[in-house]
Scaffold this active site. Structure first.
Site: not given
Length: 343
Positions: A16-18, A100, A139, A200-201, A224-225
């Site tokens: 999930p990424m805002a 977050c 998360k 994650n990461g 994510g990114r």
């Protein structure tokens, strides 16, 4: 990989990424082989009072199952109510954000700031799990500050509360996105857990994905990114995990068509004004590191209509195709600072 009663197609999950993981982006990542995707974070205030932005974030129409909605807040009762709202809205899984690190989120004692208050963490987990009859996931991060990592206790609370799966970013809140992700504590959590653990990461390549799975023993990985402007990374990782071989770079023609399709989805989803502006960051990510991309982006940013923006993309990719059949990255300068990453 299962989350509650849902069996995922594979163990590759979109973080999930805002401002990023809206319905068009989630759909695209699933098209390229992601087994699951979690919505961008929705605060309980925005969810319960139905602000315009939250209505976009809570739009799951036509999305491939299982649909996962992430909620964020600090009041157990409000989070429980937000979970019920999302389930009524079509969510089949509810995800709680305790990861977050953004200042504006932590100022409200939400996101990773919650890790400072383990009693509150416990009450939130129990309230949300008991509020809905769908799987609830969590998360989170290793802890709030370096040297006081409490992920083992948080993981135990999550399991006791009935959390269906736990995703862990391998940094503390203090680290934000600096340094490197640490996987040893994720491995320790996995050793003691009976629920699925998601690592994650810093997972930005097929080789890194395999290494993280091996280092942590995790059931799945969350990306994510690295998927920003490169949603086909899920296809690349899946192929590498299955065969041990790397796929060649995608063709310019394929990614040209993918980007135009993504833009069309964004324009239809957000409308002319917002669609044009939201698309800018995605176009920048797609073209980051490609030939003459800096000059292209400056010209593209000046376009204030979706038609003009699409024409600029068309011309740029035609020029790329004249140079090479496949994408050829000349640099890796980071163009992703415009996103608020809450993965």
């Amino acid at each position: 990989m299962k989350i509650g009663s849902y069996t995922l197609d594979n163990n590759l999950i979109v973080a999930p990424m805002a401002g990023v993981t809206d319905r068009p982006f989630r759909t695209l990542c699933k098209h390229f082989g992601a087994g699951h995707a979690v919505s961008e974070m929705m605060s309980v205030d925005a969810t319960l009072y139905a602000q315009k932005k939250s209505l976009y974030r809570a739009d799951f129409d036509g999305e491939l199952a299982p649909i996962s909605a992430q909620i964020a807040g600090s009041e157990p009762e409000m989070l429980a109510e937000a979970a019920r709202y999302q389930v009524a809205n079509g969510a089949q899984i509810v995800d709680i954000n305790m990861g977050c690190p953004a200042r504006k989120v932590c100022r409200k004692l939400a996101g990773s700031a919650l890790l400072q208050d383990e009693d509150l963490v416990k009450r939130i987990l129990e309230a949300v799990v008991s509020a809905v009859d769908v799987p609830v996931t969590l998360k989170t991060r290793l802890g709030y500050v370096n040297g006081e990592e409490n992920i083992l206790r948080v993981a135990d609370m999550a399991q006791q509360a009935g959390i269906a799966a736990l995703a862990i970013h391998g940094r503390t809140r203090e680290q934000m996105y600096t340094g490197v992700a640490r996987y040893e504590l994720i491995r320790e959590v996995k050793r003691h857990a009976s629920i699925p653990i998601i690592a994650n990461g810093d997972i930005d390549s097929p080789q890194k994905a395999k290494a993280v799975l091996e280092a942590t023993g995790a059931d799945a990985i969350m990306i994510g990114r690295a998927a920003q402007g490169r949603p086909w990374i899920f296809r690349e990782i899946a192929h590498y995990l299955q065969t041990g071989k790397l796929l060649p770079p995608p063709s310019v023609a394929e990614i040209h068509a993918v980007l135009l399709g993504h833009l069309d989805d964004l324009y239809q989803f957000y409308g002319e004004y917002s669609g044009c502006r939201i698309a800018r960051k995605h176009i920048a990510w797609y073209t980051n590191g490609l030939h003459d991309s800096n000059a292209f982006r400056q010209a593209m940013y000046a376009q204030d209509s979706t038609a003009g923006q699409a024409r600029a993309v068309e011309a740029y990719f035609q020029a790329l195709l004249a140079r090479d059949e496949r994408l050829n990255y000349e640099s890796s300068s980071d163009q992703k600072s415009s996103a608020i990453n809450c993965s």
